[in-house]
Write a protein that holds these residues in place. Structure first.
Motif, PDB file in Angstrom:
ATOM      1  N   GLN A  93       0.799  -1.227   0.000  1.00 40.47           N
ATOM      2  CA  GLN A  93       0.000   0.000   0.000  1.00 40.47           C
ATOM      3  C   GLN A  93       0.832   1.278   0.000  1.00 40.47           C
ATOM      4  N   ALA A  94       2.106   1.189   0.389  1.00 44.16           N
ATOM      5  CA  ALA A  94       2.939   2.383   0.514  1.00 44.16           C
ATOM      6  C   ALA A  94       3.603   2.734  -0.815  1.00 44.16           C
ATOM      7  N   ASP A  95       3.910   4.005  -0.966  1.00 45.49           N
ATOM      8  CA  ASP A  95       4.610   4.488  -2.155  1.00 45.49           C
ATOM      9  C   ASP A  95       6.073   4.050  -2.109  1.00 45.49           C
ATOM     10  N   VAL A  96       6.680   3.937  -3.291  1.00 51.97           N
ATOM     11  CA  VAL A  96       8.099   3.591  -3.385  1.00 51.97           C
ATOM     12  C   VAL A  96       8.775   4.521  -4.392  1.00 51.97           C
ATOM     13  N   THR A  97      10.069   4.692  -4.203  1.00 49.29           N
ATOM     14  CA  THR A  97      10.902   5.440  -5.142  1.00 49.29           C
ATOM     15  C   THR A  97      11.981   4.490  -5.627  1.00 49.29           C
ATOM     16  N   VAL A  98      12.144   4.386  -6.949  1.00 50.21           N
ATOM     17  CA  VAL A  98      13.143   3.482  -7.509  1.00 50.21           C
ATOM     18  C   VAL A  98      14.066   4.210  -8.470  1.00 50.21           C
ATOM     19  N   GLU A  99      15.257   3.671  -8.554  1.00 46.09           N
ATOM     20  CA  GLU A  99      16.245   4.130  -9.518  1.00 46.09           C
ATOM     21  C   GLU A  99      16.593   2.956 -10.414  1.00 46.09           C
ATOM     22  N   ILE A 100      16.565   3.160 -11.711  1.00 48.25           N
ATOM     23  CA  ILE A 100      16.987   2.138 -12.662  1.00 48.25           C
ATOM     24  C   ILE A 100      18.481   2.353 -12.894  1.00 48.25           C
ATOM     25  N   PRO A 101      19.314   1.350 -12.606  1.00 44.19           N
ATOM     26  CA  PRO A 101      20.755   1.531 -12.806  1.00 44.19           C
ATOM     27  C   PRO A 101      21.083   1.893 -14.253  1.00 44.19           C
ATOM     28  N   LYS A 102      22.172   2.599 -14.412  1.00 41.03           N
ATOM     29  CA  LYS A 102      22.576   3.050 -15.740  1.00 41.03           C
ATOM     30  C   LYS A 102      22.946   1.887 -16.663  1.00 41.03           C
ATOM     31  N   TYR A 103      23.469   0.808 -16.093  1.00 33.29           N
ATOM     32  CA  TYR A 103      23.913  -0.330 -16.888  1.00 33.29           C
ATOM     33  C   TYR A 103      23.294  -1.620 -16.375  1.00 33.29           C
ATOM     34  N   SER A 104      23.268  -2.633 -17.238  1.00 30.62           N
ATOM     35  CA  SER A 104      22.902  -3.983 -16.811  1.00 30.62           C
ATOM     36  C   SER A 104      23.963  -4.932 -17.355  1.00 30.62           C
ATOM     37  N   ILE A 105      23.846  -6.194 -16.981  1.00 29.15           N
ATOM     38  CA  ILE A 105      24.825  -7.169 -17.470  1.00 29.15           C
ATOM     39  C   ILE A 105      24.541  -7.599 -18.907  1.00 29.15           C
ATOM     40  N   ASN A 106      23.420  -7.179 -19.469  1.00 29.76           N
ATOM     41  CA  ASN A 106      23.083  -7.541 -20.843  1.00 29.76           C
ATOM     42  C   ASN A 106      24.041  -6.867 -21.822  1.00 29.76           C
ATOM     43  N   HIS A 107      24.529  -7.620 -22.782  1.00 31.16           N
ATOM     44  CA  HIS A 107      25.367  -7.060 -23.818  1.00 31.16           C
ATOM     45  C   HIS A 107      24.541  -6.571 -25.000  1.00 31.16           C
ATOM     46  N   ALA A 108      23.309  -7.044 -25.105  1.00 28.47           N
ATOM     47  CA  ALA A 108      22.409  -6.633 -26.178  1.00 28.47           C
ATOM     48  C   ALA A 108      21.038  -6.405 -25.594  1.00 28.47           C
ATOM     49  N   LYS A 109      20.305  -5.478 -26.181  1.00 34.32           N
ATOM     50  CA  LYS A 109      18.955  -5.174 -25.706  1.00 34.32           C
ATOM     51  C   LYS A 109      17.977  -6.166 -26.295  1.00 34.32           C
ATOM     52  N   GLU A 110      16.983  -6.504 -25.478  1.00 34.74           N
ATOM     53  CA  GLU A 110      15.891  -7.354 -25.932  1.00 34.74           C
ATOM     54  C   GLU A 110      14.798  -6.463 -26.507  1.00 34.74           C
ATOM     55  N   ASN A 111      14.117  -6.937 -27.517  1.00 33.51           N
ATOM     56  CA  ASN A 111      13.005  -6.184 -28.096  1.00 33.51           C
ATOM     57  C   ASN A 111      11.681  -6.792 -27.680  1.00 33.51           C
ATOM     58  N   HIS A 112      11.199  -6.366 -26.523  1.00 33.52           N
ATOM     59  CA  HIS A 112       9.930  -6.899 -26.014  1.00 33.52           C
ATOM     60  C   HIS A 112       8.798  -5.989 -26.421  1.00 33.52           C
TER      61      HIS A 112
END
Length: 112
Positions: A93-112
């Motif tokens: 029920q509570a609000d959250v604040t998130v940060e998406i990291p600048k990088y991931s371990i993926n070497h290529a992006k997925e096209n979802h």
């Protein structure tokens, strides 16, 4: 409904955003439903770390982290104490604040 505040990310959310989602929704599902196309290479099955987020506020309102998520997080780029896989972090029920990291371990992006 809880609010998810997303801090600015140069690719996924340059201006930052605030979105709402029903309790019981994963952070990843809420982001995707609101056109914030965070990576999710394993299709939300807790098998990779591409949907890694850092919960800056409200982490105690999320469900408990389980062992399989903890094991995967060890491989995430930029791991912090409040890191979660957004596909496994479900809103209460509570609000959250998130940060998406600048990088991931993926070497290529997925096209979802």
């Amino acid at each position: 409904m809880p609010i998810i505040k997303i801090l600015p990310h140069p690719e996924y959310c340059p201006q930052g955003a605030e979105i709402s989602a029903p309790a019981g929704t994963s952070i990843c599902e809420a982001l995707l439903d609101n056109k914030i196309n965070i990576e999710h290479a394993c299709d939300l099955s807790c098998a990779c770390t591409t949907c890694h987020v850092i919960v800056r506020e409200g982490i105690r309102s999320l469900n408990e982290i389980d062992e399989s998520e903890e094991d995967l997080l060890d491989r995430a780029w930029g791991l912090e104490p409040n890191s979660r896989l957004s596909c496994q972090a479900f809103l209460a029920q509570a609000d959250v604040t998130v940060e998406i990291p600048k990088y991931s371990i993926n070497h290529a992006k997925e096209n979802h």
